[in-house]
Design a protein around this motif. Structure first.
Motif, PDB file in Angstrom:
ATOM      1  N   GLY A   1       0.811  -1.219   0.000  1.00 31.48           N
ATOM      2  CA  GLY A   1       0.000   0.000   0.000  1.00 31.48           C
ATOM      3  C   GLY A   1       0.841   1.265   0.000  1.00 31.48           C
ATOM      4  N   GLY A   2       2.031   1.180  -0.580  1.00 30.72           N
ATOM      5  CA  GLY A   2       2.903   2.340  -0.672  1.00 30.72           C
ATOM      6  C   GLY A   2       3.923   2.442   0.454  1.00 30.72           C
ATOM      7  N   LEU A   3       3.943   1.454   1.342  1.00 28.49           N
ATOM      8  CA  LEU A   3       4.902   1.483   2.452  1.00 28.49           C
ATOM      9  C   LEU A   3       6.334   1.239   1.976  1.00 28.49           C
ATOM     10  N   VAL A   4       6.480   0.559   0.847  1.00 27.51           N
ATOM     11  CA  VAL A   4       7.797   0.316   0.264  1.00 27.51           C
ATOM     12  C   VAL A   4       7.770   0.822  -1.173  1.00 27.51           C
ATOM     13  N   LYS A   5       8.813   1.594  -1.518  1.00 26.54           N
ATOM     14  CA  LYS A   5       8.938   2.127  -2.879  1.00 26.54           C
ATOM     15  C   LYS A   5      10.343   1.817  -3.385  1.00 26.54           C
TER      16      LYS A   5
ATOM     17  N   LEU B   1      15.521   3.148  -2.756  1.00 29.48           N
ATOM     18  CA  LEU B   1      14.637   2.309  -1.953  1.00 29.48           C
ATOM     19  C   LEU B   1      14.129   3.152  -0.803  1.00 29.48           C
ATOM     20  N   SER B   2      12.832   3.157  -0.615  1.00 27.89           N
ATOM     21  CA  SER B   2      12.228   3.900   0.482  1.00 27.89           C
ATOM     22  C   SER B   2      11.335   2.956   1.275  1.00 27.89           C
ATOM     23  N   VAL B   3      11.539   2.931   2.596  1.00 27.92           N
ATOM     24  CA  VAL B   3      10.774   2.055   3.471  1.00 27.92           C
ATOM     25  C   VAL B   3      10.139   2.909   4.560  1.00 27.92           C
ATOM     26  N   ASP B   4       8.840   2.743   4.724  1.00 28.40           N
ATOM     27  CA  ASP B   4       8.141   3.460   5.787  1.00 28.40           C
ATOM     28  C   ASP B   4       8.697   3.005   7.138  1.00 28.40           C
ATOM     29  N   PRO B   5       8.968   3.932   8.051  1.00 25.97           N
ATOM     30  CA  PRO B   5       9.539   3.575   9.345  1.00 25.97           C
ATOM     31  C   PRO B   5       8.699   2.574  10.154  1.00 25.97           C
ATOM     32  N   SER B   6       7.411   2.514   9.901  1.00 29.22           N
ATOM     33  CA  SER B   6       6.560   1.579  10.645  1.00 29.22           C
ATOM     34  C   SER B   6       6.931   0.124  10.382  1.00 29.22           C
TER      35      SER B   6
ATOM     36  N   GLU C   1      10.859 -10.343   7.862  1.00 31.11           N
ATOM     37  CA  GLU C   1      10.474 -11.128   6.692  1.00 31.11           C
ATOM     38  C   GLU C   1       9.425 -10.427   5.850  1.00 31.11           C
ATOM     39  N   ILE C   2       8.492  -9.765   6.514  1.00 36.16           N
ATOM     40  CA  ILE C   2       7.466  -9.008   5.787  1.00 36.16           C
ATOM     41  C   ILE C   2       8.129  -7.902   4.974  1.00 36.16           C
ATOM     42  N   LEU C   3       9.071  -7.182   5.592  1.00 41.90           N
ATOM     43  CA  LEU C   3       9.774  -6.110   4.896  1.00 41.90           C
ATOM     44  C   LEU C   3      10.540  -6.651   3.692  1.00 41.90           C
ATOM     45  N   GLU C   4      11.227  -7.760   3.866  1.00 39.36           N
ATOM     46  CA  GLU C   4      11.973  -8.359   2.752  1.00 39.36           C
ATOM     47  C   GLU C   4      11.038  -8.715   1.600  1.00 39.36           C
ATOM     48  N   ASP C   5       9.889  -9.302   1.927  1.00 40.63           N
ATOM     49  CA  ASP C   5       8.911  -9.661   0.887  1.00 40.63           C
ATOM     50  C   ASP C   5       8.372  -8.424   0.179  1.00 40.63           C
ATOM     51  N   LEU C   6       8.135  -7.360   0.937  1.00 43.86           N
ATOM     52  CA  LEU C   6       7.622  -6.125   0.342  1.00 43.86           C
ATOM     53  C   LEU C   6       8.655  -5.466  -0.572  1.00 43.86           C
ATOM     54  N   ILE C   7       9.912  -5.549  -0.218  1.00 40.40           N
ATOM     55  CA  ILE C   7      10.966  -4.998  -1.072  1.00 40.40           C
ATOM     56  C   ILE C   7      11.020  -5.770  -2.394  1.00 40.40           C
TER      57      ILE C   7
END
Length: 106
Positions: free
Chosen positions: A35-39, A51-56, A64-70
């Protein structure tokens, strides 16, 4: 068409292809996930620019969720880059009669 005309057309296309390749280095596409949390930002040729990652998402338990979103954001940007390259190639090869199924190399 005579061979000289064909050679002339091939030379012109080669020059246009070089211009397009240089242009693709300067065009960027963005891919998003979560939903736009990772760009992810790529050049049209696929080079990673940002690479931009929302601090949340910066929590150890969500690694693991962050890795999948990237990975998903990168895939989204890559699809957009490929679509852009196909569009540019259509413009470049307009009027050129290629055999069915033959694609121009990028």
């Amino acid at each position: 068409m005579d061979i000289m005309g064909l050679m002339k057309k091939a030379g012109a296309m080669q020059a246009k292809m070089a211009e397009m390749q240089a242009e693709l280095d300067n065009i960027t596409v963005e891919g998003f996930s979560g939903g736009g949390l990772v760009k992810v930002t790529l050049t049209a040729k696929g080079a990673l620019q940002g690479l931009s990652v929302d601090p949340s998402l910066l929590k150890v338990e969500e690694k693991e969720i962050l890795e999948d979103l990237i990975v998903a954001a990168h895939a989204d940007a890559r699809r957009k880059a490929e679509s852009l390259m196909e569009e540019k190639m259509k413009d470049l090869t307009a009027g050129l009669q290629l055999p069915p199924g033959m694609k121009m190399p990028f």
